[in-house]
Design a protein around this motif. Structure first.
Motif, PDB file in Angstrom:
ATOM      1  N   ASP A 209       0.860  -1.194  -0.229  1.00  0.00           N
ATOM      2  CA  ASP A 209      -0.018  -0.257   0.413  1.00  0.00           C
ATOM      3  C   ASP A 209       0.544   1.508   0.168  1.00  0.00           C
ATOM      4  O   ASP A 209       0.527   2.173  -0.554  1.00  0.00           O
ATOM      5  CB  ASP A 209      -0.758   0.469   1.036  1.00  0.00           C
ATOM      6  CG  ASP A 209      -2.197   1.064   1.182  1.00  0.00           C
ATOM      7  OD1 ASP A 209      -2.239   0.594  -0.161  1.00  0.00           O
ATOM      8  OD2 ASP A 209      -1.662   1.968   2.203  1.00  0.00           O
ATOM      9  N   ASN A 210       1.670   1.581   1.243  1.00  0.00           N
ATOM     10  CA  ASN A 210       3.389   2.340   0.690  1.00  0.00           C
ATOM     11  C   ASN A 210       4.137   2.414   1.723  1.00  0.00           C
ATOM     12  O   ASN A 210       4.310   1.210   2.349  1.00  0.00           O
ATOM     13  CB  ASN A 210       1.953   3.753   2.172  1.00  0.00           C
ATOM     14  CG  ASN A 210       2.114   2.912   3.156  1.00  0.00           C
ATOM     15  OD1 ASN A 210       2.221   2.623   3.922  1.00  0.00           O
ATOM     16  ND2 ASN A 210       0.180   3.168   3.491  1.00  0.00           N
ATOM     17  N   LEU A 211       5.259   2.749   1.516  1.00  0.00           N
ATOM     18  CA  LEU A 211       6.239   2.769   2.493  1.00  0.00           C
ATOM     19  C   LEU A 211       6.502   3.692   3.395  1.00  0.00           C
ATOM     20  O   LEU A 211       6.072   5.137   3.507  1.00  0.00           O
ATOM     21  CB  LEU A 211       8.192   2.986   1.147  1.00  0.00           C
ATOM     22  CG  LEU A 211       8.927   3.463   1.877  1.00  0.00           C
ATOM     23  CD1 LEU A 211       9.325   1.680   2.375  1.00  0.00           C
ATOM     24  CD2 LEU A 211       9.175   4.598   0.331  1.00  0.00           C
ATOM     25  N   ASP A 212       6.685   3.294   4.134  1.00  0.00           N
ATOM     26  CA  ASP A 212       6.619   3.886   5.708  1.00  0.00           C
ATOM     27  C   ASP A 212       8.365   4.651   6.620  1.00  0.00           C
ATOM     28  O   ASP A 212       9.127   3.130   6.350  1.00  0.00           O
ATOM     29  CB  ASP A 212       6.522   2.757   7.448  1.00  0.00           C
ATOM     30  CG  ASP A 212       6.512   4.515   8.429  1.00  0.00           C
ATOM     31  OD1 ASP A 212       7.184   4.884   8.703  1.00  0.00           O
ATOM     32  OD2 ASP A 212       4.976   3.781   9.081  1.00  0.00           O
ATOM     33  N   PHE A 218       7.575  -1.915   4.887  1.00  0.00           N
ATOM     34  CA  PHE A 218       5.955  -1.792   3.908  1.00  0.00           C
ATOM     35  C   PHE A 218       4.974  -1.795   4.584  1.00  0.00           C
ATOM     36  O   PHE A 218       5.311  -2.939   5.327  1.00  0.00           O
ATOM     37  CB  PHE A 218       6.613  -2.396   3.125  1.00  0.00           C
ATOM     38  CG  PHE A 218       7.634  -2.121   1.826  1.00  0.00           C
ATOM     39  CD1 PHE A 218       7.205  -1.041   0.505  1.00  0.00           C
ATOM     40  CD2 PHE A 218       9.067  -3.509   1.270  1.00  0.00           C
ATOM     41  CE1 PHE A 218       8.880  -0.967   0.409  1.00  0.00           C
ATOM     42  CE2 PHE A 218      10.312  -3.051   0.667  1.00  0.00           C
ATOM     43  CZ  PHE A 218       9.120  -1.326  -0.554  1.00  0.00           C
ATOM     44  N   ARG A 225       2.714  -5.034   8.014  1.00  0.00           N
ATOM     45  CA  ARG A 225       4.303  -4.338   7.989  1.00  0.00           C
ATOM     46  C   ARG A 225       5.222  -5.203   7.844  1.00  0.00           C
ATOM     47  O   ARG A 225       5.334  -6.437   8.599  1.00  0.00           O
ATOM     48  CB  ARG A 225       3.987  -3.622   9.537  1.00  0.00           C
ATOM     49  CG  ARG A 225       2.999  -2.053   9.461  1.00  0.00           C
ATOM     50  CD  ARG A 225       3.676  -1.230  10.085  1.00  0.00           C
ATOM     51  NE  ARG A 225       2.882  -0.068  10.212  1.00  0.00           N
ATOM     52  CZ  ARG A 225       3.549   0.307   9.578  1.00  0.00           C
ATOM     53  NH1 ARG A 225       4.623   0.929   9.249  1.00  0.00           N
ATOM     54  NH2 ARG A 225       2.593   1.728  10.051  1.00  0.00           N
ATOM     55  N   THR A 237      14.467   1.029  -1.370  1.00  0.00           N
ATOM     56  CA  THR A 237      13.611   1.727  -2.166  1.00  0.00           C
ATOM     57  C   THR A 237      13.654   2.663  -3.990  1.00  0.00           C
ATOM     58  O   THR A 237      12.418   2.784  -3.864  1.00  0.00           O
ATOM     59  CB  THR A 237      12.810   2.595  -0.622  1.00  0.00           C
ATOM     60  OG1 THR A 237      14.947   3.147  -1.020  1.00  0.00           O
ATOM     61  CG2 THR A 237      12.823   2.346   0.698  1.00  0.00           C
ATOM     62  N   LYS A 241      10.499   2.389  -6.207  1.00  0.00           N
ATOM     63  CA  LYS A 241       9.893   3.056  -6.964  1.00  0.00           C
ATOM     64  C   LYS A 241      10.103   2.389  -8.500  1.00  0.00           C
ATOM     65  O   LYS A 241       9.110   3.483  -8.916  1.00  0.00           O
ATOM     66  CB  LYS A 241      10.246   4.417  -6.366  1.00  0.00           C
ATOM     67  CG  LYS A 241       9.999   4.829  -4.945  1.00  0.00           C
ATOM     68  CD  LYS A 241      11.332   5.971  -4.524  1.00  0.00           C
ATOM     69  CE  LYS A 241      11.523   6.296  -3.087  1.00  0.00           C
ATOM     70  NZ  LYS A 241      11.535   7.527  -2.978  1.00  0.00           N
ATOM     71  N   CYS A 244       7.748   0.410  -9.583  1.00  0.00           N
ATOM     72  CA  CYS A 244       6.299   0.747  -9.003  1.00  0.00           C
ATOM     73  C   CYS A 244       5.686   1.354 -10.792  1.00  0.00           C
ATOM     74  O   CYS A 244       4.682   1.349 -10.505  1.00  0.00           O
ATOM     75  CB  CYS A 244       6.113   1.510  -7.644  1.00  0.00           C
ATOM     76  SG  CYS A 244       6.514   0.532  -6.603  1.00  0.00           S
TER      77      CYS A 244
END
Length: 247
Positions: A209-212, A218, A225, A237, A241, A244
């Motif tokens: 869903d997203n990168l913390d 992740f 997580r 990372t 990107k 994606c």
């Protein structure tokens, strides 16, 4: 995903040259592959016996376009293993050659290579065949206990190393335990879909869903997580990107 390729020729010099050309093309494409060679009738008999064998057979066969033994192998491939990609080498073959007119194309070759010294041509053909194999085989085939289990790549959320075993977490299906470490499965995973984000974790990009950034994790769409390796955080990372953008 690891692609297994076998190159066949009765000419030892041509075999060495073709193997080097394919290996160079694979390196340029950043592909993982298993590369074998076959020379002479004895090797051809052994190779013919492997057709249709999921464990020991090959994904891509590079054959001579004007060789009757290779035509027989191509026929056997199409009878027993329709998913295999066939490349015919036609170097030095005067076109149109009788083998091409009367037989070669009935074996539905993926492509022809007229010049193995042409790096761009070899690279394009290899890229096409490997993409073909990914489309034909959208699953991971595992032996679990006495059963052969097909797991679609798209349903795998992540794989987690558990000592000598790997836990496969799936979407809408029970988790599986495969009795081999994660490192044995990594070469089988499509590189454009899975990210090896930690020494014990490989995650499917479609379930992120997203990168913390603060916690180096992740966050998955199911709320779980996954830790990202601190040692390779920047590289992972950046790759995340980049991948994606191509999904």
């Amino acid at each position: 995903m690891s692609i297994k390729i076998v190159i066949c020729s009765n000419n030892a010099e041509a075999l060495v040259r073709r193997k080097a050309a394919v290996a160079k093309a694979a390196g340029a494409l950043g592909m993982k592959l298993g590369l074998s060679v076959c020379c002479g009738s004895r090797d051809m008999n052994i190779l013919s016996g492997l057709v249709g064998d999921r464990e020991r057979g090959f994904d891509v066969y590079v054959l001579e376009g004007n060789n009757s033994d290779h035509a027989e192998l191509a026929a056997r491939l199409r009878e027993r293993n329709a998913l295999a990609s066939i490349i015919f080498g036609v170097e030095g073959v005067r076109l149109p050659h009788p083998a091409m007119n009367r037989g070669m194309f009935r074996f539905r070759p993926s492509s022809l290579i007229a010049d193995f010294s042409n790096a761009e041509q070899v690279r394009e053909v290899l890229s096409y065949c490997c993409a073909e194999q990914r489309r034909c085989k959208p699953w991971l085939v595992l032996k679990i206990g006495r059963d052969i289990v097909k797991v679609r790549y798209e349903e795998i959320i992540y794989l987690l190393n558990q000592g000598r075993d790997t836990e496969i977490v799936r979407s809408g299906a029970p988790r599986l335990i495969y009795h081999q470490p994660l490192k044995e499965l990594l070469p089988l995973l499509p590189e454009e879909l899975f990210l090896h984000c930690h020494k014990s974790i490989a995650v499917n990009l479609k379930f992120i869903d997203n990168l913390d950034v603060g916690r180096h994790e992740f966050v998955l769409i199911n709320g779980e997580r996954l830790q990202i390796s601190n040692s390779y955080y920047k590289e992972i990372t950046t790759l995340y990107k980049l991948l994606c953008r191509n999904l």
